[in-house]
Design a protein around this motif. Structure first.
Motif, PDB file in Angstrom:
ATOM      1  N   THR A 149       2.966   5.274   4.530  1.00  0.00           N
ATOM      2  CA  THR A 149       1.786   6.366   4.814  1.00  0.00           C
ATOM      3  C   THR A 149       2.631   7.725   5.309  1.00  0.00           C
ATOM      4  OG1 THR A 149      -0.096   6.862   6.078  1.00  0.00           O
ATOM      5  CG2 THR A 149       1.615   5.708   7.160  1.00  0.00           C
ATOM      6  N   HIS A 150       1.807   8.848   5.159  1.00  0.00           N
ATOM      7  CA  HIS A 150       2.183  10.027   5.596  1.00  0.00           C
ATOM      8  C   HIS A 150       1.713  10.437   7.057  1.00  0.00           C
ATOM      9  CE1 HIS A 150       4.757  11.921   2.840  1.00  0.00           C
ATOM     10  NE2 HIS A 150       3.846  12.047   1.842  1.00  0.00           N
ATOM     11  N   TYR A 151       0.612   9.365   7.394  1.00  0.00           N
ATOM     12  CA  TYR A 151      -0.023   9.760   8.956  1.00  0.00           C
ATOM     13  C   TYR A 151       0.866   9.307   9.820  1.00  0.00           C
ATOM     14  CZ  TYR A 151      -3.885  10.670   5.717  1.00  0.00           C
ATOM     15  OH  TYR A 151      -5.090  10.853   4.446  1.00  0.00           O
ATOM     16  N   HIS A 152       1.597   9.929  10.505  1.00  0.00           N
ATOM     17  CA  HIS A 152       2.446   9.628  11.537  1.00  0.00           C
ATOM     18  C   HIS A 152       1.738   9.050  12.787  1.00  0.00           C
ATOM     19  CE1 HIS A 152       5.839  10.992   9.426  1.00  0.00           C
ATOM     20  NE2 HIS A 152       5.143  12.368   9.185  1.00  0.00           N
ATOM     21  N   GLU A 153       0.309   9.525  12.657  1.00  0.00           N
ATOM     22  CA  GLU A 153      -0.598   8.924  13.742  1.00  0.00           C
ATOM     23  C   GLU A 153      -0.413   7.401  13.938  1.00  0.00           C
ATOM     24  OE1 GLU A 153      -1.211  11.172  11.529  1.00  0.00           O
ATOM     25  OE2 GLU A 153      -2.302  12.700  12.575  1.00  0.00           O
ATOM     26  N   LEU A 154      -0.295   6.632  12.655  1.00  0.00           N
ATOM     27  CA  LEU A 154      -0.511   5.412  12.378  1.00  0.00           C
ATOM     28  C   LEU A 154       0.708   4.720  13.185  1.00  0.00           C
ATOM     29  CD1 LEU A 154      -1.841   5.030   8.840  1.00  0.00           C
ATOM     30  CD2 LEU A 154      -3.201   4.890  10.970  1.00  0.00           C
ATOM     31  N   THR A 155       1.866   5.566  13.289  1.00  0.00           N
ATOM     32  CA  THR A 155       3.199   4.368  13.852  1.00  0.00           C
ATOM     33  C   THR A 155       2.759   4.011  15.273  1.00  0.00           C
ATOM     34  OG1 THR A 155       3.897   6.767  14.697  1.00  0.00           O
ATOM     35  CG2 THR A 155       4.579   5.744  12.509  1.00  0.00           C
ATOM     36  N   LYS A 156       1.677   4.662  15.911  1.00  0.00           N
ATOM     37  CA  LYS A 156       1.327   4.254  17.303  1.00  0.00           C
ATOM     38  C   LYS A 156       1.011   2.920  17.558  1.00  0.00           C
ATOM     39  CE  LYS A 156       0.448   8.806  19.374  1.00  0.00           C
ATOM     40  NZ  LYS A 156      -0.155   9.494  18.149  1.00  0.00           N
ATOM     41  N   TYR A 208       0.941  -0.935  -0.034  1.00  0.00           N
ATOM     42  CA  TYR A 208      -0.007  -0.110  -0.138  1.00  0.00           C
ATOM     43  C   TYR A 208       0.815   1.306  -0.067  1.00  0.00           C
ATOM     44  CZ  TYR A 208      -4.017  -2.905   1.656  1.00  0.00           C
ATOM     45  OH  TYR A 208      -5.095  -3.662   1.876  1.00  0.00           O
ATOM     46  N   ASP A 209       0.749   2.112  -1.244  1.00  0.00           N
ATOM     47  CA  ASP A 209       1.574   3.193  -0.995  1.00  0.00           C
ATOM     48  C   ASP A 209       0.604   4.429  -0.895  1.00  0.00           C
ATOM     49  OD1 ASP A 209       4.208   4.338  -3.359  1.00  0.00           O
ATOM     50  OD2 ASP A 209       3.346   5.227  -1.392  1.00  0.00           O
ATOM     51  N   GLU A 210       0.644   4.886   0.402  1.00  0.00           N
ATOM     52  CA  GLU A 210      -0.202   6.112   0.746  1.00  0.00           C
ATOM     53  C   GLU A 210      -1.472   6.205   0.407  1.00  0.00           C
ATOM     54  OE1 GLU A 210       2.085   9.581  -0.228  1.00  0.00           O
ATOM     55  OE2 GLU A 210       3.890   8.758   0.285  1.00  0.00           O
ATOM     56  N   ILE A 211      -2.346   5.113   1.092  1.00  0.00           N
ATOM     57  CA  ILE A 211      -3.746   5.186   0.754  1.00  0.00           C
ATOM     58  C   ILE A 211      -4.317   6.171   1.777  1.00  0.00           C
ATOM     59  CG2 ILE A 211      -3.918   2.902  -0.192  1.00  0.00           C
ATOM     60  CD1 ILE A 211      -4.896   2.039   2.746  1.00  0.00           C
ATOM     61  N   GLY A 212      -5.414   6.775   1.299  1.00  0.00           N
ATOM     62  CA  GLY A 212      -6.231   7.791   1.986  1.00  0.00           C
ATOM     63  C   GLY A 212      -5.844   9.100   1.343  1.00  0.00           C
ATOM     64  N   LEU A 254      -6.550  24.582  11.764  1.00  0.00           N
ATOM     65  CA  LEU A 254      -6.876  23.970  10.484  1.00  0.00           C
ATOM     66  C   LEU A 254      -8.558  23.909  10.573  1.00  0.00           C
ATOM     67  CD1 LEU A 254      -4.946  21.169   8.969  1.00  0.00           C
ATOM     68  CD2 LEU A 254      -6.144  23.322   7.804  1.00  0.00           C
ATOM     69  N   ASP A 255      -8.991  23.746  11.782  1.00  0.00           N
ATOM     70  CA  ASP A 255     -10.527  23.419  11.993  1.00  0.00           C
ATOM     71  C   ASP A 255     -11.458  24.426  11.503  1.00  0.00           C
ATOM     72  OD1 ASP A 255      -9.643  21.685  14.883  1.00  0.00           O
ATOM     73  OD2 ASP A 255      -9.684  20.847  12.989  1.00  0.00           O
ATOM     74  N   ALA A 256     -12.468  23.874  10.881  1.00  0.00           N
ATOM     75  CA  ALA A 256     -13.468  24.901  10.415  1.00  0.00           C
ATOM     76  C   ALA A 256     -14.172  25.371  11.666  1.00  0.00           C
ATOM     77  CB  ALA A 256     -14.454  24.148   9.611  1.00  0.00           C
ATOM     78  N   PRO A 257     -15.152  26.169  11.913  1.00  0.00           N
ATOM     79  CA  PRO A 257     -16.008  26.404  13.032  1.00  0.00           C
ATOM     80  C   PRO A 257     -16.664  25.371  13.601  1.00  0.00           C
ATOM     81  CG  PRO A 257     -16.592  27.969  11.245  1.00  0.00           C
ATOM     82  CD  PRO A 257     -15.496  27.329  10.695  1.00  0.00           C
ATOM     83  N   LYS A 258     -16.869  25.314  14.821  1.00  0.00           N
ATOM     84  CA  LYS A 258     -17.584  24.145  15.309  1.00  0.00           C
ATOM     85  C   LYS A 258     -19.248  24.447  15.649  1.00  0.00           C
ATOM     86  CE  LYS A 258     -13.296  23.134  17.088  1.00  0.00           C
ATOM     87  NZ  LYS A 258     -12.474  22.857  18.635  1.00  0.00           N
ATOM     88  N   PRO A 259     -19.721  24.432  14.746  1.00  0.00           N
ATOM     89  CA  PRO A 259     -21.238  25.278  14.985  1.00  0.00           C
ATOM     90  C   PRO A 259     -22.018  23.920  15.838  1.00  0.00           C
ATOM     91  CG  PRO A 259     -21.078  24.336  12.796  1.00  0.00           C
ATOM     92  CD  PRO A 259     -19.851  24.435  13.408  1.00  0.00           C
ATOM     93  N   SER A 316     -10.431  14.228   2.050  1.00  0.00           N
ATOM     94  CA  SER A 316      -9.753  15.033   3.309  1.00  0.00           C
ATOM     95  C   SER A 316      -9.037  14.305   4.522  1.00  0.00           C
ATOM     96  CB  SER A 316     -11.152  15.894   4.097  1.00  0.00           C
ATOM     97  OG  SER A 316     -11.560  14.883   4.791  1.00  0.00           O
ATOM     98  N   THR A 317      -8.238  15.258   5.093  1.00  0.00           N
ATOM     99  CA  THR A 317      -7.304  14.600   6.190  1.00  0.00           C
ATOM    100  C   THR A 317      -7.725  13.439   7.105  1.00  0.00           C
ATOM    101  OG1 THR A 317      -6.554  16.734   5.975  1.00  0.00           O
ATOM    102  CG2 THR A 317      -5.227  14.929   7.461  1.00  0.00           C
ATOM    103  N   TYR A 318      -8.775  13.777   7.586  1.00  0.00           N
ATOM    104  CA  TYR A 318      -9.619  12.901   8.764  1.00  0.00           C
ATOM    105  C   TYR A 318      -9.874  11.856   7.977  1.00  0.00           C
ATOM    106  CZ  TYR A 318      -8.803  16.171  12.393  1.00  0.00           C
ATOM    107  OH  TYR A 318      -8.120  16.954  13.564  1.00  0.00           O
TER     108      TYR A 318
END
Lengths: 627, 857
Positions: B728-735, B691-695, B804-809, B699-701
């Motif tokens: 992957t570029h998502y460093h979160e996944l390294t956990k 898998y080469d960088e799926i996702g 980065l987040d949009a307003p949280k209505p 959008s990011t999330y």
């Protein structure tokens, strides 16, 4: 102007001049380092003759990261450390000079990695300015890139030859190393084109196959000899396969390629009688000598070595080559296509009567020529049984003795090549002695050659060369059996010699006695000859003695056996039937039968062939009967 | 008005060949009419003319000369047409009225056999598809080489059909009626650009009879319900279109899908197995590196091996043993390769010979090729590995065939064979006699000329020949009076007269007669030789196949020696352990030193490797090299590494790169999801996935969520459990290394040097801490101003100053509403209250209540 200590860099640049004369010297040093590192694969890539770039990559043990900085320092080496080490140098490099010298005159980039460390190190040097080493991942081994060699020494640059010439020198260096180390796979890439690739499977034959090709390899035979201390090994080409120059000869001492006149002359001496004058066999000669018996440190580029016992070396080489040649009969050339030879029953040729006639006729002829009558007298001779030493000074030139003889034509040096070129694969310089095949004498041509039809071949027998050889064989046999006989002259001949010649003759009186001459001083520049080896014409006696004397003078340290042989050659040549003489049927028959039926080698002692064979197929081809 | 008889004949023929361009023979030309003419004129850039056909308007016509038709036919085939060749069946001179015409063959994309029409190192397969009860029978036939394969697909028929098409790359497919109605099948064929032929003439019927007839009742033929009709279909189609002997297709090779590794077309493309992604060229592909073959058969064999990697350790090791032996003996390998370079394309030559479209030059080509065989066989007499022994034993010296051609055909036959002169002297007595007679008679003519000169005294009397009068005696005007009575005047010229005599004519008849006889005899003899060669087709085919294998093995050995590959240890352990592996194509093409890397994958603790790090740093090359090395091992070749242990995989899947398939209306993300879906459905624990960088592409999330979930699913031994490389570029996944068993982190080593970063291209354990995106962008050449601003933004984002987040209505709305709600409720209550009827105590209670509620908020 005061005398100052040279700064390191400058000192290096000067030293570099000696070590790194040209790109090929740099390549040699680098490849030697790779070999010392135990590499099994070495790749040499060059651009623009090595001047723009040289890259040597190996998979050896690499340099320890902490040592990398020291690699470029002069007089720093991993290969020796104590004075005693100089006595037993087994590595190729040892002076601690190579990298320092190269780095002084080029932009060098060194990458190296050892097995124990995850990553390698990179260290750059720019014309003497050494940078810090940095970590860099990569393969285990070393890669040294040399860019823009001699850019900072324009004087040296000017002396370099064309790119292609320099590339040629480099190729030769790599080739010699590859042959010395069949267990290493060597590659040479010149401007992107792969020029050399050896398999590295430890087989010398396979390595030579990739370098020289199938044809050469099929003509090689092994050389193997040891005298207990010196080991000689390698390969040499069959006598029928020779070259004009020594291009395809490589000499090694302890796997180090060297240049040695001594070894070359030992080879030349051992091959006389088997190959023509001026022809050189294809040869790989490796000497294995205990390290304490040689000194490699004599030449800046370690090209020459000094031996502590030169004559032993000479003898070893001589015997190695001689054995290699003598053990098997001369091989016939490759001809195509192989067709089974027709074996026909051959009638017995009544030799004996013919022989008697022949000799009688010869004697008759001699007798009519001059008044001397020959009385055959046998003479016992004892020679020292332990004489095995052999001389080794320079090449032996037989050709020169014949410059005065108008009847015997001197064969040009590259005759082997010319023959091969003109007559293609169909001409054999050797002849397989298949005695079952009947032959038929057709006649005499140009009063010089006897034409014989044998099987599918037209044979031309050179009457002089053949007889010369027969005579020599007979004389040599007698010399060996020590049953030499001199023929007493009825009336002794007085010969006038040059002062040096006379001195030599008298000095070596016993030697002359051995080979059948009886010579005494006869005042001023004269000597008196009272006995000669059989069958010399009177006018030749003086000439022969002169030539033998000259031979002895030139080769001062000649030992007896070789000198004796040479002398006999001279005698045989003089005494043999000349070219241009008419021969009668019986004489021809005897001569031909002696050549075809008896002889094992078919070159005259001077190296000229006595018989050549032209295959029927070749003739048919000329007439376009077949394709 | 009505059509001319010729036109009617034309229509009669055309009726049966509506789906082809009909080449209609008229004299020395092949003509096309009406629509065919217009198509041909456009495609072949020929002039459109017309011909009177009996109606008011002329019929559009376009033609090509007979002797140069091949080139045009090839062009039409390449453009996707079928060509029917209609010949004159009788000699026009001997027939009154219209000469009979009939189609002698139909040339289709998969049945073209003209020399040069098909690339030498590629096969040209016809595929036949038969569907019954949810199963597919497939048959692949290469008419030009005589190869025939067959297989049955009994599950996942569409998926497996794609795999098979990918393995054989057929140029044409003949499909049964049931397939015609199957949209999926048609879509699949269309996506591979395969020319579809429908079953008009019952190709697939009575398979048992057809197969028995063609292949005999031997046990080698499978008379089942699915594959038999497919084979029958292919055979019938070829027979019908070629109308000639196809006996060189003489056996069926059955195989099953499970014998070979599954690589879908995407993966093949992603790994650049046979062609590069960028420009579909051979140079730069794995095939380019491995193909050092010297013969056409060798080239095709390597392609076959690469298209069908093996799954059996025994077979793989057999090939490896052969490669090893050839690597170890450089002289043997060198000499064999030299001998092989003299061998031409025996298979295609035999194809033409059997189909009766070969000429003397083809026979001579075959002869020189066969003459190499005895030398090769004798050189191989000492081999030790089984596969080489097999090859040597399958090779037949075929000296008898070579000898026949040597005796019969001259070594250099002329280009045009209609004038004969290609049979060797000494082969046939009658022919030699005829030729002698010809030679003699020509000298008789010369003699006659001399005689006549003497007889008549006319010194410059000549005997000459021309096509109109034949042989004649020519006399100049000055002498015409001395001409004897017996001379018959035939032609007057300005400066002379031409005569014939009875004698002369007699001689002429004999000469011309002999000449004709000789030519026709030569053609007869040629046909005899051709037929005799055909009788040996099986021996020749076996030797040709053996040569292909030998050439392929030599090629592998050669490249393995030159590029320093090692012998892989191939087993079923499921472990992929590569030490100091390199990418075979990249190391060859790159100037820089290639950094080798280790790889460890197994079914336990190292199942899924997460690889992080910047782009352009070597992640993709690393992952591809693992797949390529595995592939190379399974095709029986040595691999670029210090050592390698390869546990057999059943398939290799890749999801690599971003490719917009705009044509089919799919965006990048859609394409990616399709591919991932495919992988998740079909991967087993014995597969290898990249898998080469799926996702990306969403959008990011969303992307992170999908990647995470796919990772979990793939790493789960119960659900998938395949060996996987996950970039992957998502460093979160390294956990996830800490939480999911079998997952390990790796990253690309990078060195920072001030503002610069240097890619070390080394793969090390651990997660990357940075993607170095901005640095990579700078390296790529993005202007400094943009980079500076990017760095600023990055800093702000990382430190939280900017979000980065949009307003949280929704969230705030919830908060506000809750409090509001209580207040609103209270207000509502107060509203409902009727103050007039309120007692003081009730009013006090209510106040307490309100106060309490407000305090609770």
């Amino acid at each position: 102007m005061f005398i100052k200590l040279l700064d390191k860099n400058l000192a290096n640049m000067i030293a570099a001049g000696e070590v790194v004369e040209r790109p090929s010297s740099a390549v040699k040093e680098l490849v030697e380092n790779s070999i010392d590192a135990g590499a099994s694969i070495i790749t040499v890539e060059i651009k623009c003759g090595g001047i723009k770039q040289i890259k040597v990559t190996d998979n050896g043990c690499g340099i320890h990261p902490e040592d990398v900085g020291n690699a470029f320092l002069r007089h720093a080496t991993s290969k020796i450390s104590k004075p005693e080490d100089l006595n037993s140098i087994y590595t190729l490099g040892f002076r601690g000079e190579a990298l320092a010298s190269i780095a002084a005159v080029a932009k060098v980039s060194l990458y190296t990695r050892t097995l124990e460390f995850e990553n390698g190190m990179v260290c750059n040097a720019n014309y003497g300015e050494i940078e810090d080493a940095e970590e860099m991942p990569g393969f285990v081994g070393t890669c040294i890139t040399v860019n823009d060699l001699f850019y900072n020494v324009p004087a040296r640059m000017k002396f370099l030859k064309k790119d292609s010439t320099e590339a040629g020198y480099i190729e030769e260096v790599v080739r010699k190393m590859a042959i010395a180390h069949p267990e290493i796979s060597m590659r040479f890439i010149n401007d992107g084109v792969e020029k050399l690739f050896t398999p590295g499977d430890a087989s010398l034959m396979n390595t030579l196959f990739t370098i020289y090709g199938k044809e050469v390899v099929s003509q090689l035979r092994k050389v193997e000899y040891t005298d207990g201390i010196v080991g000689v090994s390698g390969v040499i080409s069959n006598p029928v396969y020779t070259k004009k120059t020594r291009n395809m000869q490589t000499y090694y001492v302890n796997n180090r390629p060297i240049v040695s006149r001594m070894m070359m002359s030992a080879v030349a001496e051992a091959t006389t009688g088997f190959i023509p004058q001026g022809a050189h066999p294809v040869l790989v000669l490796k000497l294995d000598i205990p390290a304490d018996k040689i000194d490699i440190n004599v030449h800046p580029a370690k090209l020459e070595v000094k031996f502590s016992e030169e004559s032993k070396i000479y003898g070893a080489v001589y015997h190695a080559i001689k054995n290699a040649y003598q053990n098997t009969a001369v091989m016939p050339q490759i001809k195509e296509p192989e067709k089974p030879e027709v074996v026909e029953a051959s009638p017995e040729i009544p030799e004996k009567t013919a022989e008697v006639d022949y000799i009688a006729k010869m004697k008759e002829f001699q007798a009519t020529k001059d008044d001397h009558m020959f009385v055959v007298k046998s003479k016992e001779e004892s020679t020292d049984p332990d004489e095995t030493e052999v001389s080794y000074n320079g090449e032996l030139r037989f050709g020169q003795t014949f410059e005065n003889s108008s009847q015997v034509e001197f064969v040009p040096e590259d005759r082997g090549e010319i023959l091969q070129k003109n007559l293609g694969e169909y001409v054999q310089l050797g002849l397989e002695q298949n005695r079952e095949i009947e032959y038929n004498i057709i006649g005499q041509l140009f009063k010089t050659y006897i034409l014989v039809e044998k099987g599918n071949n037209l044979l031309l027998v050179d009457q002089h060369a053949a007889h010369e050889h027969i005579l020599y064989a007979e004389l040599a046999e007698k010399l060996e059996k020590r049953e030499f006989f001199a023929q007493q002259l009825l009336s002794p001949q007085v010969i006038t010699l040059m002062p040096s010649e006379k001195a030599c003759v008298l000095e070596n009186a016993s030697f002359f006695e051995e080979i059948g001459f009886e010579i005494q001083d006869f005042g001023t520049n004269d000597v008196c000859v009272s006995a000669v080896p059989a069958d010399l014409e009177s006018e030749d006696v003086g000439k022969v003695i002169s030539e033998i004397a000259m031979g002895l003078t030139e080769n001062k340290m000649d030992k007896r056996t070789a000198a004796a042989q040479r002398a006999l050659y001279t005698v045989a040549c003089r005494a043999a039937i000349k070219a241009g003489k008419n021969l009668g049927d019986a004489e021809r028959k005897v001569l031909v039968s002696k050549v075809l039926d008896e002889n094992k080698t078919v070159t005259c002692p001077h190296g000229r062939p006595a018989v050549i064979a032209i295959e029927k197929g070749f003739i048919e081809k000329q007439f376009k009967r077949i394709k | 008005m009505s059509y001319t008889p010729m036109m009617q004949q034309y229509f009669g023929v055309k009726e049966n060949y509506k789906d082809c361009i009909l080449f209609y023979r008229l004299g020395d030309f092949y003509e096309m009419f009406f629509d065919d003419a217009e198509t041909a004129s456009k495609e072949l850039e020929l002039t459109l003319t017309g011909r009177d056909c009996g109606m008011e308007q002329r019929a559009p016509m376009c033609g090509v000369p007979y002797h140069s038709a091949d080139g045009y036919i090839t062009k039409l085939i390449e453009k996707g047409y079928k060509v029917a060749i209609c010949e004159q069946m009788e000699d026009p001179a001997s027939v009154k009225g219209i000469v009979k015409r009939d189609v002698i063959k139909v040339i289709t994309p998969s049945t073209i056999i003209t020399d040069g029409a098909v690339e030498q190192t590629k096969n040209n397969f016809l595929m036949s598809v038969y569907k019954k009860s949810g199963e597919l029978g497939l048959s692949f036939a290469d008419y030009s080489t005589g190869e025939l394969y067959a297989t049955v697909i009994d599950e996942e028929i569409y998926q497996n059909l794609i795999t098979e098409i990918s393995r054989f790359s057929p140029t044409e497919a003949v499909i049964c009626t049931e397939c015609e109605n199957d949209l999926n099948i048609k879509k699949i064929l269309a996506s591979f650009d395969v020319y579809i032929t429908y079953d008009k003439n019952g190709y697939f019927e009575s398979p048992r009879e057809k197969l028995a007839e063609k292949f005999g009742a031997s046990g080698d033929v499978n008379f089942d319900d699915v594959s038999a009709p497919a084979v029958a279909g292919a055979i019938r189609y070829i027979e019908e279109t070629q109308k000639t002997d196809i006996s060189h297709i003489s056996k069926i090779e059955y195989y099953s899908s499970g014998e070979y590794m599954n690589i879908d077309p995407n993966t093949k493309r992603n790994l650049e197995v046979a062609e590069t992604m960028r420009n579909k060229a051979k140079k730069g592909s794995l095939l380019w590196v491995l193909d050092k073959t010297k013969t056409a058969m060798g080239g095709r064999q390597i392609r076959k091996w690469i298209d069908r990697p093996l799954r059996s350790c025994v077979l793989i090791n057999k090939r490896l043993a052969g490669v090893e032996e050839l690597m170890g003996d450089v002289m043997l390998r060198s000499e064999i390769m030299e001998m092989l370079s003299g061998v031409r394309d025996i298979q295609r030559l035999m194809g033409r010979i059997v189909a009766k479209s070969a000429g003397p030059k083809d026979l001579v080509s075959l002869k020189t090729s066969l003459q190499a065989l005895p030398h090769i066989i004798s050189r191989m007499s000492g081999v030790s590995s089984n596969i080489l022994k097999d090859v040597a034993s399958k090779m037949d010296g075929l000296e008898d065939v070579a000898d026949l051609i040597e005796r019969a055909i001259v070594d250099e036959p002329p280009m045009k064979i209609k004038d004969g002169e290609f049979i060797k002297k000494g082969y046939n007595e009658t022919l030699d006699t005829l030729k002698d007679a010809l030679t003699n008679s020509k000298s008789w003519l010369a003699k006659m000329e001399a005689d006549e000169r003497e007889k008549t005294g006319i010194k410059n009397l000549k005997i000459r020949f021309n096509k109109v009068f034949g042989y004649y005696i020519e006399v100049s005007n000055s002498h015409k009076d001395s001409v004897p009575e017996t001379y018959i005047r035939k032609q007057t010229l300005t400066n002379g007269e031409r005569y014939i005599t009875a004698e002369l004519k007699e001689l002429e008849d004999m000469i011309l007669g002999s000449s004709e006889k000789a030519i026709s005899l030569e053609h007869e003899l040629f046909e005899e030789v051709r037929a005799e060669i055909t009788r040996h087709k099986d021996r020749i085919a076996a030797s040709a196949a053996a040569i292909g294998t030998l050439d392929g093995l030599c090629s592998f050995a050669e490249i393995s020696a030159k590029q320093n590959y090692c012998k892989p240890v191939v087993d079923t352990s499921g472990v992929i352990d590569i030490k100091q592996g390199r990418h075979p194509v990249v190391e060859k093409l790159s100037d820089e030193m290639f950094v080798p890397n280790d790889t460890l994958l197994n079914s336990a603790d190292d199942r899924l490797l997460i690889i992080t790090g910047p782009n352009m740093a070597g992640k993709s090359t690393y992952m591809r090299q693992v797949a390529v090395i595995t592939l190379m091992a399974q095709i029986g070749c040595f691999v670029p590494a210090e050592s390698a242990r390869i546990g057999i995989v059943d398939s290799i899947f890749t999801r690599v790169g971003a490719s917009d398939d705009l044509a089919s209306g799919q965006s990048t993300f859609m394409v990616e999801m399709n591919e991932v879906a495919h992988i998740l459905k079909h991967a087993t624990k014995n597969s290898l996935i990249i898998y080469d960088e799926i996702g990306r592409g969403t959008s990011t999330y969303d992307g992170l969520a999908i990647a995470w979930s796919v990772l979990e699913y793939t790493a789960d031994a119960k659900k998938c459990g395949a060996k996987t490389l996950f970039a992957t570029h998502y460093h979160e996944l390294t956990k996830l290394e800490e939480t999911i068993p079998g997952v390990k982190n790796y990253c690309v080593a990078v060195k920072e040097r001030g503002e610069d970063i240097i890619f070390l291209r080394k793969i090390i354990r651990g997660g990357a801490d940075d993607s170095y995106g901005v640095e990579v962008a700078r390296l790529a050449g993005i202007p400094d101003k943009v980079i500076k601003r990017a760095r600023e933004i990055l800093n702000n984002l990382e430190s939280g100053k900017e979000t980065l987040d949009a307003p949280k209505p929704k969230v705030q709305a919830a908060e506000i509403s809750f409090e509001d709600q209580i207040a609103l409720n209270l207000l509502e209550e107060i509203k409902k209250m009727s103050i007039d009827t309120l007692t003081p105590i009730e009013a006090m209670n209510f106040l307490y209540k309100i106060k309490k509620e407000i305090e609770n908020i």
